[in-house]
Scaffold this motif. Structure first.
Motif, PDB file in Angstrom:
ATOM      1  N   LEU A 241      64.171  84.507  69.054  1.00  0.00           N
ATOM      2  CA  LEU A 241      62.579  85.041  69.514  1.00  0.00           C
ATOM      3  C   LEU A 241      62.329  85.126  70.841  1.00  0.00           C
ATOM      4  N   LEU A 242      61.756  86.218  71.394  1.00  0.00           N
ATOM      5  CA  LEU A 242      61.220  86.436  72.311  1.00  0.00           C
ATOM      6  C   LEU A 242      59.957  85.819  72.769  1.00  0.00           C
ATOM      7  N   PRO A 243      59.451  85.553  73.793  1.00  0.00           N
ATOM      8  CA  PRO A 243      58.116  85.168  74.158  1.00  0.00           C
ATOM      9  C   PRO A 243      56.920  85.833  73.211  1.00  0.00           C
ATOM     10  N   LEU A 244      56.022  85.116  72.939  1.00  0.00           N
ATOM     11  CA  LEU A 244      55.079  85.578  72.225  1.00  0.00           C
ATOM     12  C   LEU A 244      53.914  86.079  73.143  1.00  0.00           C
TER      13      LEU A 244
END
Lengths: 489, 95
Positions: A290-293
């Motif tokens: 997951l990439l940063p939100l």
């Protein structure tokens, strides 16, 4: 704000103060799960709402649900909290049969929501502010059934991957009452926002309680975490018994150990959960899937504009515009449905009288009939019409209570005006008729009249009662009073 | 930094790995070599540098809140070592 007497636990060595912080897991209202397109609806057949992501099949990748993020942001805004435009998802590693991936996707060092505040409404009408440390998004686990088979646990993954908000408070609470007020207020805010249904019995809101004790004025001592307490009442009880236990440990010369405990409501005690001995070693690391939100500030603004009027604002408005007391306003705004009903009754009428009727007669009737305000046996419109009949002197307050009873018993939400006509309850405002009744009562009670005139003022009430009785309760009370006063003097 | 046998045993237990006692020293040496390398990386001053989380997009893509998956209990349970009705069955977890 008046300073109420602080809550203290008394031990052999004097008084102890209790320090409480709460971690609440609130299930997010959304159609699909946090990282998959499977449904979240409660009560489906086992394993029918499970995607390969939720079951942690190799190679499946999580994709975040925009609405779950929106719900977390709305909740953060409702708690007057900082919204972190950049946040990160981490893996919290532990093994359990209902956690297929061997880790829970959660947020650790960079949660989506930071510091906020919540205002508690205490039963005596005062308020107290409690800090919110953070709110983060994470996945729920599946459900284990341990009592269906002698040698096996059965696993249903329908709940696995449903979005949760973990809402952590500062250790700002000092009594079981404050912890109870915190949970009730948080529940009200979540329900206003529509981000969680707040149902503790069904587990959509679950609570872990951090408790420690100390001598007043001291720094914090070691705390224990009491896990999964599932009602406001049990949270308050668990704090009480855990604080007592810790006081005993300290006073016997021992030291409270930091550990996870379980509250046993039947025995009224907490006990250590040895299985969780290593549980705090979760070896968090950023989830490489997951990439940063990253949130667009304009989107956060848009969510902010879409928020409903929140309970604190509504309470302030009721006090300001309707002249209600803090306590009454607090009770009426607790549930949106109650507030909507009240406003419909109060609109264009005596707002205080409306509050008295809703909180008094209506609440009592709902209690008695076991109905909620959404399907109240008397609609807001008809309760309002009943108040109108009092306001224009068609009926007295006493008769109004009688008409209200009839409306409740009918169960068909009848028009009060029709009942007044059908039963001939219209108030007598004809002075001649009232004078005749007063004369008759005085003639029949000549001895009492003499006593009254010789100074026994208290008898006035007796005469009012007799006249009302003679007029079947239909005399206008103000006129009856006037006529009696004139004739008795 | 150097890991002792007790720490290695604990890490293995957290990861649910059964490591025979005589292999703990070798495993400890390997882990220590890895930690030594990370300590070298830690010498670089990264103050004020945002972590690099990928080479392409900088922000996460989001899905809409639509139910378009699930409703496939047979497929989900197809690899289960054991099942009872529509549940996974595992050795009883004692609380």
């Amino acid at each position: 704000m008046s300073e109420a007497k602080p809550y203290r636990v008394s031990g052999d060595t004097g008084e102890w103060e209790v320090v409480i912080g709460l971690e609440v897991h609130a299930q997010v209202i959304s159609n699909a799960k946090l990282f998959s397109g499977a449904a979240t609806a409660f009560g489906a057949e086992p394993n029918t709402q499970v995607s390969f992501v939720d079951a942690a099949f190799p190679g499946m990748l999580p994709v975040i649900n925009r609405e779950c993020v929106a719900q977390a942001v709305r909740t953060g805004l409702g708690l007057n909290a900082e919204i972190n435009l950049v946040s990160v998802f981490d893996r919290k590693n532990y093994f359990y049969a209902d956690l297929p991936a061997g880790y829970q996707i959660s947020q650790y060092s960079r949660p989506v929501v930071g510091k906020g505040t919540i205002l508690l409404d205490m039963p005596d009408g005062t308020t107290r502010e409690v800090g919110i440390t953070r709110l983060h998004l994470e996945q729920d686990a599946g459900k284990s059934l341990h009592d269906q088979h002698p040698a096996k646990s059965l696993i249903d993954l329908n709940r696995a991957g449903v979005a949760l908000m973990e809402i952590v408070s500062e250790p700002d609470m000092r009594s079981p009452e404050e912890a109870g007020a915190y949970l009730r207020k948080l529940r009200t805010i979540l329900r206003y926002l529509g981000t969680c249904d707040g149902n503790m019995e069904e587990g959509s809101m679950r609570c872990d309680v951090n408790v420690s004790v100390r001598k007043p004025g001291e720094g914090f001592r070691t705390r224990c975490e009491v896990k999964n307490v599932n009602s406001v009442r049990f949270v308050m009880q668990a704090i009480e018994v855990e604080a007592l236990r810790q006081v005993r440990v300290w006073e016997e010369g021992g030291a409270v150990e930091q550990e996870t405990r379980l509250y046993d409501a039947n025995k009224g005690q907490t006990r250590s959960m040895r299985s969780k001995e290593h549980a705090h070693d979760y070896r968090y690391f950023p989830d490489p899937d997951l990439l940063p939100l990253v949130l667009d500030p304009a989107w956060v603004e848009e969510l902010k504009r879409g928020l409903p009027e929140l309970p604190d604002a509504r309470k302030a408005r009721y006090m300001r515009d309707f002249g209600l007391s803090a306590y009454d306003a607090g009770v009426l705004v607790l549930e949106q449905e109650t507030a909507a009903y009240y406003e419909a009754v109060a609109k264009g009428r005596d707002a205080k009288l409306a509050a008295n009727w809703v909180m008094g007669d209506l609440f009592a009737a709902l209690n008695k009939t076991g109905r909620s305000i959404e399907n109240s046996p008397v609609s807001a419109g008809n309760l309002g019409r009943l108040l109108d009949l009092m306001a224009d002197n068609t009926i007295s307050g006493r008769i109004a209570k009688q008409v209200f009873e009839t409306m409740i018993e009918a169960g068909t939400d009848p028009d009060p005006a029709a009942i007044v006509e059908a039963e001939g309850l219209r108030q007598v405002t004809d002075t001649g008729a009232i004078e005749a009744a007063v004369d008759a009562v005085m003639a029949k009670n000549a001895d009492k009249v003499a006593e009254y005139r010789s100074g026994k003022d208290k008898l006035f009430g007796f005469f009012v009662g007799q006249v009302m009785k003679a007029m079947a309760g239909k005399g206008n009370p103000a006129l009856v009073n006037d006529v009696l006063k004139k004739k008795l003097s | 930094m150097s890991l002792d046998a007790a720490t290695v045993r604990r890490i293995a237990s957290l990861a649910r790995l059964r490591v025979p006692e005589d292999q703990l020293p070798r495993l400890g040496q390997e882990l220590n070599a890895i930690l030594g390398w990370i300590e070298q990386l830690n010498e670089v001053n990264t103050g004020g540098v945002e972590p690099l989380t990928g080479s392409a997009a900088l922000a996460m893509r989001m899905r809409e809140d639509v139910v378009n998956d699930g409703a496939q209990p047979e497929a989900v349970l197809s690899n289960a070592p054991e099942r009872i009705d529509a549940f996974y069955a595992v050795p009883k977890v004692v609380e």
